[in-house]
Motif scaffolding. Structure first.
Motif, PDB file in Angstrom:
ATOM      1  N   UNK A 119       0.837  -1.192   0.000  1.00  0.00           N
ATOM      2  CA  UNK A 119       0.000   0.000   0.000  1.00  0.00           C
ATOM      3  C   UNK A 119       0.872   1.243   0.000  1.00  0.00           C
ATOM      4  N   UNK A 120       0.578   2.136  -0.904  1.00  0.00           N
ATOM      5  CA  UNK A 120       1.305   3.397  -0.992  1.00  0.00           C
ATOM      6  C   UNK A 120       0.409   4.501  -0.440  1.00  0.00           C
ATOM      7  N   UNK A 121       0.687   4.888   0.783  1.00  0.00           N
ATOM      8  CA  UNK A 121      -0.120   5.913   1.420  1.00  0.00           C
ATOM      9  C   UNK A 121       0.765   6.715   2.365  1.00  0.00           C
ATOM     10  N   UNK A 122       0.464   7.989   2.503  1.00  0.00           N
ATOM     11  CA  UNK A 122       1.210   8.845   3.417  1.00  0.00           C
ATOM     12  C   UNK A 122       0.519   8.979   4.770  1.00  0.00           C
ATOM     13  N   UNK A 123      -0.603   8.272   4.948  1.00  0.00           N
ATOM     14  CA  UNK A 123      -1.347   8.347   6.204  1.00  0.00           C
ATOM     15  C   UNK A 123      -0.623   7.563   7.293  1.00  0.00           C
ATOM     16  N   UNK A 124      -0.868   7.950   8.555  1.00  0.00           N
ATOM     17  CA  UNK A 124      -0.256   7.242   9.673  1.00  0.00           C
ATOM     18  C   UNK A 124      -0.881   5.865   9.865  1.00  0.00           C
ATOM     19  N   UNK A 125      -2.167   5.750   9.595  1.00  0.00           N
ATOM     20  CA  UNK A 125      -2.882   4.484   9.725  1.00  0.00           C
ATOM     21  C   UNK A 125      -3.580   4.181   8.409  1.00  0.00           C
ATOM     22  N   UNK A 126      -3.664   2.899   8.086  1.00  0.00           N
ATOM     23  CA  UNK A 126      -4.372   2.495   6.872  1.00  0.00           C
ATOM     24  C   UNK A 126      -5.403   1.443   7.235  1.00  0.00           C
ATOM     25  N   UNK A 127      -6.405   1.321   6.409  1.00  0.00           N
ATOM     26  CA  UNK A 127      -7.536   0.431   6.651  1.00  0.00           C
ATOM     27  C   UNK A 127      -7.377  -0.800   5.755  1.00  0.00           C
ATOM     28  N   UNK A 128      -7.134  -1.967   6.345  1.00  0.00           N
ATOM     29  CA  UNK A 128      -6.926  -3.213   5.601  1.00  0.00           C
ATOM     30  C   UNK A 128      -7.881  -4.272   6.128  1.00  0.00           C
ATOM     31  N   UNK A 129      -8.745  -4.792   5.257  1.00  0.00           N
ATOM     32  CA  UNK A 129      -9.678  -5.883   5.598  1.00  0.00           C
ATOM     33  C   UNK A 129     -10.436  -5.637   6.898  1.00  0.00           C
ATOM     34  N   UNK A 130     -10.935  -4.456   7.067  1.00  0.00           N
ATOM     35  CA  UNK A 130     -11.749  -4.150   8.240  1.00  0.00           C
ATOM     36  C   UNK A 130     -10.949  -3.819   9.480  1.00  0.00           C
ATOM     37  N   UNK A 131      -9.627  -3.682   9.366  1.00  0.00           N
ATOM     38  CA  UNK A 131      -8.789  -3.363  10.517  1.00  0.00           C
ATOM     39  C   UNK A 131      -8.021  -2.078  10.242  1.00  0.00           C
ATOM     40  N   UNK A 132      -7.892  -1.262  11.261  1.00  0.00           N
ATOM     41  CA  UNK A 132      -7.071  -0.067  11.171  1.00  0.00           C
ATOM     42  C   UNK A 132      -5.674  -0.450  11.632  1.00  0.00           C
TER      43      UNK A 132
END
Length: 139
Positions: A119-132
């Motif tokens: 995952x390419x994201x600059x966010x501190x947390x990402x949402x994967x399969x219903x989990x933060x």
């Protein structure tokens, strides 16, 4: 039954209990802390009686202002009064409101770990399969 309503909402949102245990514990708490419950009930009665007194002895614009004031503040004051009066006794009998146990760490499967790394994201947390999940790519 009215005194049980002091305890039921607070216990329902604070402790994970079955309905049977909620009602049983609230009934036991009524008789365990009877003096505190009577004082709380009288104080709630004084607030309610004061609001009725205010409505009866005001006219026109003052009555409208009193209705607005009572509608806005009376539920807040009653709830604060009840919670502040009964919370200490409930903590003594049922345990602390705050859970000091450590929360379990999120265990990710290999597929989820791979997805997180791709995952390419600059966010501190990402949402994967219903989990933060905390973003491991973020430095």
């Amino acid at each position: 039954m009215i005194l049980m309503l002091f305890y039921l909402p607070l216990m329902a949102v604070t402790y994970e209990l079955r309905y049977r245990d909620l009602y049983k514990n609230s009934l036991l708490m009524i008789f365990g802390k009877i003096l505190t419950n009577i004082i709380t009930f009288v104080m709630v009665g004084v607030l309610a009686g004061g609001s009725v007194f205010l409505l009866v002895f005001t006219d026109s614009a003052a009555r409208t202002a009193a209705i607005i004031l009572i509608t806005a503040l009376l539920p807040l004051l009653i709830t604060y009064l009840i919670v502040s009066m009964i919370s200490k006794g409930m903590q003594e009998n049922m345990g602390s409101f705050v859970n000091n146990a450590e929360q379990p760490k999120n265990v990710l499967s290999e597929e989820e770990k791979q997805t997180v790394q791709n995952t390419r994201s600059d966010d501190d947390y990402i949402f994967i399969n219903g989990k933060m999940v905390k973003n491991p790519n973020k430095k």
